[in-house]
Design a protein around this motif. Structure first.
Motif, short mmCIF file in Angstrom:
data_model
loop_
_atom_site.label_atom_id
_atom_site.label_comp_id
_atom_site.label_asym_id
_atom_site.label_seq_id
_atom_site.Cartn_x
_atom_site.Cartn_y
_atom_site.Cartn_z
N LEU A 40 -14.56 -32.47 -0.56
CA LEU A 40 -13.25 -33.56 -0.72
C LEU A 40 -13.65 -34.75 0.35
O LEU A 40 -13.53 -35.93 0.74
N THR A 43 -16.84 -36.16 1.99
CA THR A 43 -17.32 -37.38 0.83
C THR A 43 -16.40 -38.72 1.01
O THR A 43 -16.61 -39.82 0.22
N HIS A 44 -15.00 -38.74 1.51
CA HIS A 44 -14.01 -39.02 1.01
C HIS A 44 -14.28 -39.68 2.48
O HIS A 44 -15.23 -39.68 3.11
N ALA A 92 -7.13 -40.20 -2.21
CA ALA A 92 -8.36 -39.70 -2.37
C ALA A 92 -8.30 -39.61 -4.29
O ALA A 92 -8.72 -39.40 -4.85
N HIS A 96 -11.13 -39.98 -5.57
CA HIS A 96 -12.46 -39.43 -7.06
C HIS A 96 -12.22 -39.13 -8.23
O HIS A 96 -10.85 -39.19 -8.06
N TYR A 99 -9.77 -36.41 -8.99
CA TYR A 99 -8.51 -36.47 -8.07
C TYR A 99 -7.73 -37.23 -8.97
O TYR A 99 -6.86 -37.48 -8.86
N ARG A 100 -8.49 -38.88 -9.19
CA ARG A 100 -7.63 -39.74 -10.03
C ARG A 100 -7.02 -39.52 -11.69
O ARG A 100 -6.10 -39.59 -11.55
#
Length: 308
Positions: A40, A43-44, A92, A96, A99-100
């Motif tokens: 995470l 790629t954030h 975040a 993503h 997570y969304r």
């Protein structure tokens, strides 16, 4: 799967008006183990990754911003585990997909528990911070909920009343572009409610409630959600107008004086003043940049549990 546990009838009555402490099962998603966190972070978007390093006292003026540079997810996570690092992966849970989906499911459960709860905007950030890291005494501008996932965290929650907080303090925060910090005195702690959060607990309080946080043990990981409701937006803009009247004309307005149309009128004027950039901006300490190329762990020193 039900993500929220033990949300009692009393919790329903206190939600958004009092302090609620309940249980959740977000860790069962598998999204918060080390490999998932490393991916995470990797790629954030870098522009939405905030990293702060704290001095030994952990005071509101001891934070130093640090650019992530080219550091990878594993290095950044290790820096948080061993140093005095506080990381916020802003939005975040909005960016993503996995997570969304989790954020959407959690708030769908909250809406089912509270049929009149209809937030307009919901945002979720992931907080990753070191053992002993501290978040200074402050208020949030919107409703927030802290969903704790890993480590142990102590949260001090203070009353929204004098001598801890007055309306001028709230106005100053709302009018300032970035600073949420408040003047802190140690005697305030006698009035605080103290919560030691374990993984799997969620804590929330009414908007503009002063609080501060001290990590107790282990790498701390929490989901911090904020949401916007119409009543808070109206109140915030009305308090901005009051702040303008207080600072420009020496008046002593109170938000409790306004109800109904009076509150809406103040809110409209506050919104207009903000858009026209008429609001005074109280002073706040500017962030101090750290060298971008410095190794993350050495920048922290030997912090460990030292209370950074």
């Amino acid at each position: 799967m039900d993500w929220i546990e033990r949300w009692t009838q009393e919790d329903r009555g206190r939600f958004r008006t009092g302090i609620v402490r309940a249980r959740h099962r977000l860790a069962d998603s598998g999204l918060f183990c080390d490999p998932a966190l490393e991916e995470l972070i990797e790629t954030h978007p870098r522009e939405l990754l905030d990293i702060a390093v704290m001095d030994e006292d952990g005071s509101s003026r001891s934070w130093t911003d640090m650019a992530p540079g080219a550091r990878g997810g594993a290095e950044l996570l290790e820096g948080a585990r061993q140093g005095r690092v506080w990381m916020n992966l802003r939005q975040a849970f909005n960016i993503h997909p996995e997570y969304r989906a989790l954020l959407g499911a959690v708030f769908a459960e909250l809406r089912a528990l509270h049929p009149r709860f209809r937030p307009d905007v919901i945002k979720g950030g992931l907080l990753i911070s070191a053992p002993g890291a501290r978040v200074p005494f402050h208020i949030d501008r919107t409703d927030t909920m802290l969903w704790h996932l890993r480590g142990k965290k102590r949260v001090y929650v203070y009353p929204r009343s004098a001598p801890v907080l007055n309306e001028a303090d709230v106005e100053a925060v709302l009018m300032h572009p970035f600073s949420d910090d408040l003047p802190y005195r140690s005697e305030f702690d006698r009035r605080a409610r103290v919560f030691d959060l374990e993984p799997g607990e969620v804590l929330c309080w009414p908007v503009h409630t002063p609080h501060r946080v001290v990590n107790l043990d282990g790498l701390n990981v929490s989901m911090a959600t904020e949401y916007a409701c119409a009543d808070v937006r109206v109140r915030n803009h009305a308090m901005m107008f009051n702040g303008l009247m207080r600072r420009r004309f020496g008046l002593t307005p109170s938000i409790d004086e306004s109800r109904g149309l009076g509150l809406a009128a103040r809110a409209g004027l506050g919104l207009a003043a903000r858009k026209l950039k008429l609001l005074p901006k109280p002073d706040a300490p500017a962030p101090e940049a750290a060298p971008g190329g410095e190794p993350l762990i050495s920048a922290m020193g030997e912090a460990g549990h030292s209370g950074a």
